[in-house]
Design an enzyme around this catalytic site. Sequence first.
Site, PDB file in Angstrom:
ATOM      1  N   PRO A  52    -137.134  21.033  38.367  1.00 13.87           N
ATOM      2  CA  PRO A  52    -135.691  20.956  38.032  1.00 13.87           C
ATOM      3  C   PRO A  52    -135.019  20.287  36.810  1.00 13.87           C
ATOM      4  O   PRO A  52    -135.451  19.011  36.800  1.00 13.87           O
ATOM      5  CB  PRO A  52    -135.317  20.477  39.314  1.00 13.87           C
ATOM      6  N   GLY A  93    -132.556  17.798  35.061  1.00  9.77           N
ATOM      7  CA  GLY A  93    -131.181  16.887  35.393  1.00  9.77           C
ATOM      8  C   GLY A  93    -131.885  16.310  36.795  1.00  9.77           C
ATOM      9  O   GLY A  93    -130.669  15.583  37.268  1.00  9.77           O
ATOM     10  N   GLY A 126    -134.172  13.860  36.970  1.00 10.63           N
ATOM     11  CA  GLY A 126    -134.738  12.504  36.742  1.00 10.63           C
ATOM     12  C   GLY A 126    -136.170  12.673  36.758  1.00 10.63           C
ATOM     13  O   GLY A 126    -136.875  11.504  36.749  1.00 10.63           O
ATOM     14  N   SER A 131    -137.960  16.431  32.951  1.00  4.09           N
ATOM     15  CA  SER A 131    -138.274  17.670  32.547  1.00  4.09           C
ATOM     16  C   SER A 131    -137.953  17.906  31.041  1.00  4.09           C
ATOM     17  O   SER A 131    -138.766  18.815  30.440  1.00  4.09           O
ATOM     18  CB  SER A 131    -137.285  18.703  33.185  1.00  4.09           C
ATOM     19  N   ALA A 186    -138.707  15.941  28.723  1.00  2.00           N
ATOM     20  CA  ALA A 186    -140.115  15.337  28.065  1.00  2.00           C
ATOM     21  C   ALA A 186    -141.378  16.429  28.295  1.00  2.00           C
ATOM     22  O   ALA A 186    -142.056  16.492  27.441  1.00  2.00           O
ATOM     23  CB  ALA A 186    -140.474  14.007  28.595  1.00  2.00           C
ATOM     24  N   ASP A 196    -141.323   8.785  29.544  1.00  2.00           N
ATOM     25  CA  ASP A 196    -141.489  10.196  30.001  1.00  2.00           C
ATOM     26  C   ASP A 196    -142.333  10.990  29.195  1.00  2.00           C
ATOM     27  O   ASP A 196    -143.500  11.738  29.808  1.00  2.00           O
ATOM     28  CB  ASP A 196    -140.215  10.837  29.990  1.00  2.00           C
TER      29      ASP A 196
END
Length: 337
Positions: A113, A115, A117, A120, A122, A164
């Site tokens: 998903p 946004g 955290g 996504s 990276a 990330d």
Amino acid sequence: MSVKRVLASAPAKIILFGEHSVVYGKPAIAAAIDLRTYVSAEFNDTGAIKIEAHDIRTPGLIVSFTEDSIYFESDYGKAAEVLGYVRQAIELVREEADVNGKGITVSITSQIPVGAGLGSSAAVAVATIGAVSRLLGLELSNEEVGKLGHKVELLVQGASSGIDPTVSAIGGFIHYQKGKFEHLPFMELPLVVGYTGSSGSTKELVAMVRKNYEEMPEIFEPILNSMGRLVEKAREVITSDLDRELKFQTLGKLMNINHGLLDALGVSTKKLSELVYAARTAGALGAKITGAGGGGCMYALAPGKQSEVATAITIAGGTPMITKISREGMRIEEVEE
């Protein structure tokens, strides 16, 4: 034989321990999890970069229709943001390979998903670098892919710790402190990630913690120091030869303590707490926020109880994702010649 099409994938990440305190020079442990973004790359004869996004997950997208207009009630911009990372990744790899004018079409599907955290942006950058570099005949190691991913984040965001893209490129567990990365030995962790459906602003939350810290250093310093020590304890457990059950129990306790300390910093929300306590009540050994807080995700360690914990998270109003640690980072899935 020249390559026609390459499919690469890269995993999401969670911060297991040490979010927020890492800003103050303390260590953190992050890990790749088994939710992946897939990017396929092939040449086109237009000379342009073409991006096809088939399935970028933006949970909670709400659209209202009136007689004469369509209104997006939730943040549709997050899906579009991802495309900035893809474009930058392609441009960087074309520069590396010294083929700036070559037309490339990339096609993205993702289980991560946007946004939430979970890294996504990276993951999409790393998978794009993996696919396009292979298409252009560059032999990059996963470490080099991670470094280019960090460069993409710096160009798009202006600032990035590099956690990330490094985790997404290399996989497994990463211990991070003051810009230094260490790959920890692999262990299985049966996890459930719970998404609140909203996201907090990392920038605002970090600024709020900083303000409180400056107003009451004598209160906040011990909290941050405890977090730092807790991360080192977690690292000790992950690298030890204790039996699995004992490792799980100790890590679960540390997760619960870390969540309490994050709550003390003021970064939890009612919804995050509801998901954390629902998971614990359903049998998770530990549950905590992952990432900046203020929304986003929590995760639970739930050996033998993943489906019960997932159900409890759903009932509490979250979106559960049953997952585990991904041993592999970026990988090439297929090459068509």
